[in-house]
Design a protein around this motif. Structure first.
Motif, PDB file in Angstrom:
ATOM      1  N   TYR A   1       3.496  19.273 -16.603  1.00 50.94           N
ATOM      2  CA  TYR A   1       2.591  17.877 -15.735  1.00 50.94           C
ATOM      3  C   TYR A   1       2.365  17.435 -14.798  1.00 50.94           C
ATOM      4  O   TYR A   1       3.420  17.790 -14.056  1.00 50.94           O
ATOM      5  N   PRO A   2       1.088  17.167 -14.197  1.00 49.36           N
ATOM      6  CA  PRO A   2       0.745  17.651 -13.044  1.00 49.36           C
ATOM      7  C   PRO A   2       1.026  16.939 -11.840  1.00 49.36           C
ATOM      8  O   PRO A   2      -0.268  16.781 -10.906  1.00 49.36           O
ATOM      9  N   ARG A   3       1.598  16.597 -11.752  1.00 51.13           N
ATOM     10  CA  ARG A   3       2.062  15.355 -11.106  1.00 51.13           C
ATOM     11  C   ARG A   3       3.704  15.382 -10.563  1.00 51.13           C
ATOM     12  O   ARG A   3       4.479  15.629 -11.954  1.00 51.13           O
ATOM     13  N   CYS A   4       4.073  14.552  -9.602  1.00 46.62           N
ATOM     14  CA  CYS A   4       5.138  14.674  -9.509  1.00 46.62           C
ATOM     15  C   CYS A   4       6.657  13.933 -10.684  1.00 46.62           C
ATOM     16  O   CYS A   4       5.697  12.997 -10.186  1.00 46.62           O
ATOM     17  N   VAL A   5       7.575  13.576 -10.923  1.00 51.89           N
ATOM     18  CA  VAL A   5       8.353  12.459 -11.851  1.00 51.89           C
ATOM     19  C   VAL A   5       9.432  12.965 -11.025  1.00 51.89           C
ATOM     20  O   VAL A   5      10.263  13.637  -9.980  1.00 51.89           O
ATOM     21  N   ARG A   6       9.895  11.469 -10.994  1.00 50.37           N
ATOM     22  CA  ARG A   6      11.106  10.925 -10.975  1.00 50.37           C
ATOM     23  C   ARG A   6      11.890  11.370 -10.918  1.00 50.37           C
ATOM     24  O   ARG A   6      12.416  11.985 -12.284  1.00 50.37           O
ATOM     25  N   ASP A   7      13.782  11.614 -10.825  1.00 45.92           N
ATOM     26  CA  ASP A   7      14.584  12.527 -10.965  1.00 45.92           C
ATOM     27  C   ASP A   7      14.942  11.395 -12.675  1.00 45.92           C
ATOM     28  O   ASP A   7      14.525   9.881 -12.483  1.00 45.92           O
ATOM     29  N   TRP A   8      15.463  11.526 -13.359  1.00 48.41           N
ATOM     30  CA  TRP A   8      16.190  10.617 -14.380  1.00 48.41           C
ATOM     31  C   TRP A   8      16.747  11.981 -15.207  1.00 48.41           C
ATOM     32  O   TRP A   8      18.120  12.524 -14.606  1.00 48.41           O
ATOM     33  N   ASP A   9      17.033  11.105 -16.423  1.00 46.42           N
ATOM     34  CA  ASP A   9      18.953  11.757 -17.064  1.00 46.42           C
ATOM     35  C   ASP A   9      19.032  12.811 -18.067  1.00 46.42           C
ATOM     36  O   ASP A   9      18.197  11.788 -19.326  1.00 46.42           O
ATOM     37  N   PRO A  10      18.692  13.731 -18.206  1.00 43.54           N
ATOM     38  CA  PRO A  10      18.209  14.777 -19.754  1.00 43.54           C
ATOM     39  C   PRO A  10      19.255  14.715 -20.141  1.00 43.54           C
ATOM     40  O   PRO A  10      18.415  15.043 -21.896  1.00 43.54           O
ATOM     41  N   GLU A  11      20.422  14.131 -20.403  1.00 42.02           N
ATOM     42  CA  GLU A  11      21.284  14.154 -21.829  1.00 42.02           C
ATOM     43  C   GLU A  11      20.592  13.302 -22.471  1.00 42.02           C
ATOM     44  O   GLU A  11      21.603  13.084 -23.219  1.00 42.02           O
TER      45      GLU A  11
ATOM     46  N   CYS B   1       4.283  26.152 -15.739  1.00 40.82           N
ATOM     47  CA  CYS B   1       4.579  24.954 -14.805  1.00 40.82           C
ATOM     48  C   CYS B   1       5.101  25.264 -13.189  1.00 40.82           C
ATOM     49  O   CYS B   1       5.017  24.596 -12.485  1.00 40.82           O
ATOM     50  N   ALA B   2       6.652  26.278 -13.627  1.00 44.27           N
ATOM     51  CA  ALA B   2       7.505  26.751 -11.911  1.00 44.27           C
ATOM     52  C   ALA B   2       6.684  27.024 -11.151  1.00 44.27           C
ATOM     53  O   ALA B   2       6.517  26.533 -10.189  1.00 44.27           O
ATOM     54  N   ALA B   3       5.605  27.646 -11.579  1.00 41.52           N
ATOM     55  CA  ALA B   3       4.802  28.976 -10.549  1.00 41.52           C
ATOM     56  C   ALA B   3       3.724  27.382  -9.725  1.00 41.52           C
ATOM     57  O   ALA B   3       3.257  28.390  -8.539  1.00 41.52           O
ATOM     58  N   GLU B   4       2.828  26.821 -10.357  1.00 40.85           N
ATOM     59  CA  GLU B   4       2.045  25.721  -9.894  1.00 40.85           C
ATOM     60  C   GLU B   4       2.774  24.593  -9.401  1.00 40.85           C
ATOM     61  O   GLU B   4       2.038  23.922  -8.839  1.00 40.85           O
ATOM     62  N   GLY B   5       4.850  24.701  -9.808  1.00 45.43           N
ATOM     63  CA  GLY B   5       5.015  23.650  -8.242  1.00 45.43           C
ATOM     64  C   GLY B   5       5.298  22.455  -8.777  1.00 45.43           C
ATOM     65  O   GLY B   5       5.399  21.444  -8.393  1.00 45.43           O
ATOM     66  N   TYR B   6       5.215  22.679 -10.779  1.00 46.22           N
ATOM     67  CA  TYR B   6       5.650  21.326 -10.805  1.00 46.22           C
ATOM     68  C   TYR B   6       6.959  20.771 -11.194  1.00 46.22           C
ATOM     69  O   TYR B   6       7.829  21.963 -11.456  1.00 46.22           O
ATOM     70  N   ASN B   7       7.730  19.920 -11.681  1.00 43.30           N
ATOM     71  CA  ASN B   7       9.311  19.575 -12.274  1.00 43.30           C
ATOM     72  C   ASN B   7       9.110  19.339 -13.147  1.00 43.30           C
ATOM     73  O   ASN B   7      10.306  18.206 -13.823  1.00 43.30           O
ATOM     74  N   LEU B   8       8.076  19.217 -14.230  1.00 50.72           N
ATOM     75  CA  LEU B   8       8.442  18.379 -15.940  1.00 50.72           C
ATOM     76  C   LEU B   8       7.247  19.176 -16.040  1.00 50.72           C
ATOM     77  O   LEU B   8       5.857  19.476 -15.862  1.00 50.72           O
ATOM     78  N   GLU B   9       7.555  19.658 -17.843  1.00 51.09           N
ATOM     79  CA  GLU B   9       6.583  19.991 -18.756  1.00 51.09           C
ATOM     80  C   GLU B   9       7.349  19.200 -19.702  1.00 51.09           C
ATOM     81  O   GLU B   9       8.594  19.115 -19.947  1.00 51.09           O
ATOM     82  N   LEU B  10       6.196  19.303 -20.778  1.00 53.26           N
ATOM     83  CA  LEU B  10       6.341  18.670 -22.251  1.00 53.26           C
ATOM     84  C   LEU B  10       6.185  19.881 -23.553  1.00 53.26           C
ATOM     85  O   LEU B  10       5.702  20.178 -23.207  1.00 53.26           O
TER      86      LEU B  10
ATOM     87  N   THR C   1      12.743  20.293 -17.864  1.00 54.37           N
ATOM     88  CA  THR C   1      13.106  20.304 -16.154  1.00 54.37           C
ATOM     89  C   THR C   1      13.998  21.469 -15.596  1.00 54.37           C
ATOM     90  O   THR C   1      15.055  22.813 -16.408  1.00 54.37           O
ATOM     91  N   ASP C   2      13.473  21.537 -14.232  1.00 54.35           N
ATOM     92  CA  ASP C   2      14.607  23.259 -13.463  1.00 54.35           C
ATOM     93  C   ASP C   2      14.560  24.127 -13.697  1.00 54.35           C
ATOM     94  O   ASP C   2      13.315  24.266 -14.479  1.00 54.35           O
ATOM     95  N   GLY C   3      15.895  24.772 -14.551  1.00 54.94           N
ATOM     96  CA  GLY C   3      15.651  25.728 -14.694  1.00 54.94           C
ATOM     97  C   GLY C   3      14.799  25.664 -16.420  1.00 54.94           C
ATOM     98  O   GLY C   3      14.802  26.989 -16.911  1.00 54.94           O
ATOM     99  N   GLU C   4      14.466  25.014 -16.939  1.00 58.56           N
ATOM    100  CA  GLU C   4      13.870  24.758 -18.361  1.00 58.56           C
ATOM    101  C   GLU C   4      12.655  25.172 -17.852  1.00 58.56           C
ATOM    102  O   GLU C   4      12.205  25.189 -19.539  1.00 58.56           O
ATOM    103  N   LEU C   5      11.895  25.337 -16.947  1.00 56.60           N
ATOM    104  CA  LEU C   5      10.547  24.964 -16.857  1.00 56.60           C
ATOM    105  C   LEU C   5       9.574  26.364 -17.447  1.00 56.60           C
ATOM    106  O   LEU C   5      10.604  27.638 -16.926  1.00 56.60           O
ATOM    107  N   GLY C   6       8.199  26.389 -17.945  1.00 57.55           N
ATOM    108  CA  GLY C   6       7.821  27.362 -18.009  1.00 57.55           C
ATOM    109  C   GLY C   6       7.346  28.445 -16.724  1.00 57.55           C
ATOM    110  O   GLY C   6       7.621  27.714 -16.040  1.00 57.55           O
ATOM    111  N   ALA C   7       7.774  29.564 -17.323  1.00 55.05           N
ATOM    112  CA  ALA C   7       7.023  30.170 -16.009  1.00 55.05           C
ATOM    113  C   ALA C   7       5.934  29.605 -15.106  1.00 55.05           C
ATOM    114  O   ALA C   7       5.235  29.460 -13.922  1.00 55.05           O
TER     115      ALA C   7
END
Length: 559
Positions: A454-464, A519-528, A511-517
């Motif tokens: 997701y190529p925009r910064c996303v707010r924090d949320w509850d992944p549980e 998405c993480a390399a391009e500086g995003y904080n969420l992927e679907l 998010t976070d440690g589950e981001l693919g390589a």
């Protein structure tokens, strides 16, 4: 072909305009996927009754995609390629020349399947096979360019060349244990359920027989034998196989998905001999390109003389390249050429790429060849053959040699180069092991199949509790059906991701440690990531709207 594509693109553009208009005029205020069922009162708190399933025919209770406080559908969606689709079209040499390399072909399929299936999330893969036999006056009539999907054990006679005394049946039986490929029927573009002439494997579904893995299915299906025409025409076969996929009356209809990346794999031990319609006489009556050959002993050397020119007096040449020649042997325009111009096929590949980039979906077309080139990094040698028989057969010396020798594939390489696509370097058919080459090809073909960043910064949320606090609103868009179906978030069932209410698809947020390589390399904080239990209808892609931060184009990791 260009006219067809333009008409298709115009139709899709009109549908897109109507769809966007509907979103702007009030769809944002509708509950997600509201249907005819009126049983919301019977659902648990915070759930609604919606229509789910591939035909929208059943009502079920699911979490609404949009919740209070969430902006819902907006006017600036992000297009995501969550379906991770890759179509692979094999164009396989079935002439006697391929016999020594049939074991390598089968072995490479194991490595190829493993590399593709290692891609995460699991891609939606399709595989089809046609041959380099596009029909030629010197060969028996065939159903040219048809997609062939059956076990090599069901056609062992194709692995015997009685005239040459070659029996290659063991190349099939050693690699394949399946007497047949009983593929599971699947829906086509028209909705009809039937067995298709292709293999299909997704994250949670496939059309393979029970207990059969992709590697063995490919080992059984890809080798095509040695009984085909020696005047191989991989470029013509490719073009006509594509046309069959667009022909509603053909069993191949719908194989190629416009939203999917396409990898064309050509394996050929000979030159391209794609004769232009109306010029078949160069193989029967017109002797301009025969040289010292006479009937009935004509050879593919005709095609070298008709379609290639080399610089220098020989026997060693500075370079060789395609040329268009007319019936009299003189250089001519592409319209008068006896062999279909390599530029024509380059433009065909370009058109296929343009079609896949409609609305910036970024699907790509690539061509990967295994042919008469030396090992990677070495220049192709252009020289007359030391062995007279090879020169008579091909018109030039080998581009590579080992236990097999093959002429340089000048026209095939030129079509790829002129297409200006993100091509793959050709692999040498003379190498004793193709596994590494196919592993690299799979890696390149998978580069575009990463999770949906997701190529925009996303707010924090509850992944549980994604079902209670959906961070994104995801819609499956299909222009052909003029539909926009909401996709519910996945939920955890016994520790595993599962869909809700019988929906064939749901989405997982990483998010976070589950981001693919990527998405993480391009500086995003969420992927679907899309979870599916069945294939998408043809032409499906996805729009997403997520809870964006106050600075959606900022530095996501710093939130």
């Amino acid at each position: 072909m260009p006219g067809f594509k333009a008409a298709r693109g115009a139709a899709r553009f009109g549908a897109c305009a109507a769809l966007v208009a509907s979103l702007e005029l009030g769809c944002a205020d509708e509950p997600a996927m509201v249907g005819a069922c009126a049983v919301t009162e019977d659902c648990p708190e915070r759930q609604v009754c919606v229509l789910l399933g591939p035909d929208g025919g059943e009502g079920a209770c699911v979490m609404p995609v949009s919740t209070p406080g969430f902006p819902g559908i907006g006017n600036n969606p992000v297009t995501l390629e969550l379906s991770n689709e890759l179509d692979v079209l094999f164009v396989i040499d079935d002439s006697p020349a391929i016999a020594p390399r049939l074991p390598q072909m089968a072995e490479a399929m194991t490595a190829f399947a493993a590399a593709l299936q290692a891609t995460r999330p699991a891609p939606s893969l399709r595989f089809a096979v046609t041959t380099t036999d596009a029909g030629n006056p010197r060969c028996e009539a065939v159903e040219a360019e048809a997609l062939r999907m059956e076990s090599c054990r069901a056609r062992l006679d194709d692995f015997v060349d009685a005239d040459a005394g070659v029996d290659a049946r063991e190349a099939c039986t050693a690699a394949c244990s399946l007497p047949s490929l009983g593929l599971t029927p699947t829906p086509g573009p028209d909705g009809e359920v039937a067995a298709r002439p292709w293999l299909e494997v997704g994250g949670k579904w496939d059309n393979l027989p029970d207990g059969v893995d992709l590697a063995e299915a490919l080992r059984c299906a890809v080798p095509q034998g040695i009984a085909g025409c020696e005047f191989t025409s991989p470029l013509a076969s490719l073009e006509r196989a594509v046309a069959r996929s667009e022909d509603e009356a053909d069993p191949a209809y719908g194989f190629l998905r416009e939203t999917a990346d396409l990898l064309v794999v050509v394996i050929s031990a000979s030159n391209d001999c794609s004769v232009a319609p109306g010029h078949e006489a160069i193989f029967s009556d017109n002797q301009v390109f025969w040289g010292d050959l006479q009937l009935p002993d004509l050879s593919p050397a005709i095609c070298w003389r008709a379609g290639v020119v080399c610089d220098g007096p020989g026997p060693v040449y500075d370079d060789c390249r395609p040329i268009d020649r007319g019936d009299d042997g003189a250089q001519a325009g592409p319209e008068q050429a006896v062999l279909t111009s390599a530029q024509h096929f380059a433009e065909m590949l370009q058109d296929m790429q343009v079609l896949r980039q409609t609305f910036d979906l970024d699907a790509r077309v690539r061509l990967f060849s295994v042919a008469g080139v030396p090992p990677e990094g070495q220049a192709i040698p252009y020289a007359d053959a030391d062995e007279p028989g090879f020169q008579t057969q091909h018109g030039i010396g080998p581009g590579c040699s080992d236990t097999i020798a093959a002429p340089p594939p000048v026209r095939l390489l030129a079509a790829d180069d002129a297409s200006e696509l993100e091509g793959l370097p050709a692999a040498s058919i003379c190498e004793p092991d193709w596994s590494d080459a196919f592993t690299r090809a799979a890696a390149v073909a998978s580069e575009n199949l990463d999770p949906g960043c997701y190529p925009r910064c996303v707010r924090d949320w509850d992944p549980e509790t994604p079902e209670l606090d959906p961070v994104c609103d995801l819609r499956a868009i299909n222009f052909a059906e003029d539909s926009k179906n909401a996709v519910p978030p996945c939920v955890r069932v016994d520790g595993e991701w599962a869909s809700q209410g019988g929906s064939p698809r749901c989405y997982i947020v990483r998010t976070d440690g589950e981001l693919g390589a990527r998405c993480a390399a391009e500086g995003y904080n969420l992927e679907l990531e899309l979870w599916q239990s069945e294939p998408d209808p043809p032409g499906t892609y996805y729009w997403a709207w997520c809870r964006e931060s106050p600075n959606p184009y900022g530095d996501c990791p710093g939130l």
